[in-house]
Design an enzyme around this catalytic site. Structure first.
Site, PDB file in Angstrom:
ATOM      1  CG  ASN A  10      -4.528   9.227  -4.387  1.00  0.00           C
ATOM      2  OD1 ASN A  10      -3.564   8.870  -5.061  1.00  0.00           O
ATOM      3  ND2 ASN A  10      -4.423   9.487  -3.084  1.00  0.00           N
ATOM      4  CG  ASN A  60       2.254   5.850   6.259  1.00  0.00           C
ATOM      5  OD1 ASN A  60       3.413   5.770   6.657  1.00  0.00           O
ATOM      6  ND2 ASN A  60       1.530   6.950   6.365  1.00  0.00           N
ATOM      7  CG  ASP A 115     -14.727   6.655   7.424  1.00  0.00           C
ATOM      8  OD1 ASP A 115     -13.919   5.918   6.817  1.00  0.00           O
ATOM      9  OD2 ASP A 115     -15.097   6.441   8.590  1.00  0.00           O
ATOM     10  CB  ILE A 152       0.702   8.948  -4.719  1.00  0.00           C
ATOM     11  CG1 ILE A 152       1.794   7.881  -4.742  1.00  0.00           C
ATOM     12  CG2 ILE A 152       0.348   9.360  -6.146  1.00  0.00           C
ATOM     13  CD1 ILE A 152       1.328   6.549  -5.293  1.00  0.00           C
ATOM     14  CE  LYS A 204      -5.689  -0.126  -5.293  1.00  0.00           C
ATOM     15  NZ  LYS A 204      -6.066   1.313  -5.240  1.00  0.00           N
ATOM     16  CB  VAL A 253       5.172   4.758  -4.371  1.00  0.00           C
ATOM     17  CG1 VAL A 253       5.573   5.839  -3.365  1.00  0.00           C
ATOM     18  CG2 VAL A 253       4.931   5.356  -5.746  1.00  0.00           C
ATOM     19  CE1 TYR A 295      -4.066  -2.464  -2.916  1.00  0.00           C
ATOM     20  CE2 TYR A 295      -2.587  -3.591  -4.438  1.00  0.00           C
ATOM     21  CZ  TYR A 295      -3.068  -2.426  -3.873  1.00  0.00           C
ATOM     22  OH  TYR A 295      -2.552  -1.212  -4.279  1.00  0.00           O
ATOM     23  CB  SER A 300      -5.412   0.471 -10.628  1.00  0.00           C
ATOM     24  OG  SER A 300      -5.538  -0.911 -10.428  1.00  0.00           O
TER      25      SER A 300
END
Length: 331
Positions: free
Chosen positions: A126, A239, A98, A36, A208, A235, A204, A174
């Site tokens: 992002n 990965n 990082d 994205i 978020k 999406v 997770y 998010s």
């Protein structure tokens, strides 16, 4: 809310364009070299923004920069000559960052300040990770929680003095999965339990949700800034699910499920960037602290993420934890 491709009627070309020689618009985005983020950067570059792409690997970011420049020229070749007179390409730069190392996050902000950019017009948080096994960073935080929230908090707080005080925007990417925090989790919880396929999503969700809470409080503490959270859409071809598809034997079943689910409910990487782009570039007036979903549609975030008391507790917890690590003066 599941959003299909057919409902994505947003067109980035309708958003404002800038001439960098006349109006220098500076954007800083984390994780802009793939997925994205790649398309978010592409459109900002096409709209005349000076974009700093913050990432760990200089070779990967610089490789992405060359691909973005090539794709931008290809797309401009299909634009009519009259429109080209009002559309200008921006600039693309690498910034080392990082998120798994808080000392590096601090260093990155110092480096950026040394570049003498007078203001940051747009900050896009992002970068993120998810759906992975439990692990701790060297800073002692759960890996998803640090990457998706704590490092973003530190990064943003350190750069707040540079934000454009009249038109500055901060956008946090998010996920619809934040709704899995169905009641207020303690930020000390790490959910280090099995099976990972369940508890990884709770870790997770907490990370978020914390990001959305941060944007809501930031919009109140700094009303001169526009702060938004977005769910980019489902999406499926990033990965993000790489861990699950690489599991021996059963990985093929996860791959098949993700492909099938993405076919019916998913969107492309580029379509996933549209919610961010609308919040970043639109001249529309939105309620500060709002939450958007796929295609840039205004929506409601979860009850926990909208609870200001819970958000305040998250903010206080985060500053105290960072102070223990030596990162002070974050208010």
């Amino acid at each position: 809310m599941l959003t299909s491709r057919s409902s994505l009627d947003f067109i980035p070309d309708e958003l404002p364009y800038y001439d960098p020689s006349m109006t220098r618009k500076v954007a800083l985005i984390t994780g802009g070299n793939s997925g994205i983020g790649f398309y978010t950067v592409l459109h900002l570059y096409l709209h005349g923004f000076v974009v700093y792409i913050a990432g760990r690997s200089k070779s990967k970011v610089c490789g992405a920069i060359e691909k973005i420049k090539t794709e931008a020229l290809r797309r401009r070749s299909n634009v009519i000559e009259g429109d080209l007179k009002t559309r200008f390409l921006g600039e693309l730069h690498f910034l080392e960052l990082d998120l798994l190392n808080l000392a590096n996050v601090e260093k990155s902000t110092v480096v950026f300040k040394s570049l003498n950019e007078p203001v940051i017009d747009l900050m896009i948080l992002n970068a993120g990770i998810g759906a992975i096994p439990y692990a701790l960073t060297n800073d002692g935080f759960e890996i998803q929680f640090q990457t998706n929230f704590i490092s973003n908090f530190l990064f943003t707080q350190r750069l707040l003095p540079l934000m454009n005080k009249e038109q500055g925007r901060i956008i946090y990417v998010s996920s619809i999965a934040h709704h899995l925090e169905i009641f207020k989790f303690s930020r000390d919880w790490t959910f280090n339990y099995k099976p990972n396929i369940i508890f990884t999503w709770l870790r997770y969700a907490m990370s978020k949700t914390s990001g959305i809470q941060y944007m809501k409080l930031l919009s109140m503490k700094h009303p001169e800034l526009q702060c938004y959270s977005v769910h980019p859409g489902l999406v499926m071809n990033t990965n993000f699910f790489g861990y699950w598809t690489r599991i021996p034997f059963i990985g093929i079943f996860f791959w098949f499920f993700f492909q099938l689910f993405g076919w019916f409910f998913g969107c492309s990487n580029e379509e996933g960037s549209y919610a961010t782009l609308r919040c970043a570039l639109s001249n529309e007036e939105f309620v500060n602290g709002s939450y958007f979903v796929s295609g840039g549609k205004l929506a409601s975030s979860s009850k926990v993420s909208s609870d200001l008391n819970a958000a305040t507790n998250t903010w206080i917890w985060t500053t105290k934890e960072l102070e223990k690590k030596g990162f002070t003066d974050l208010e």
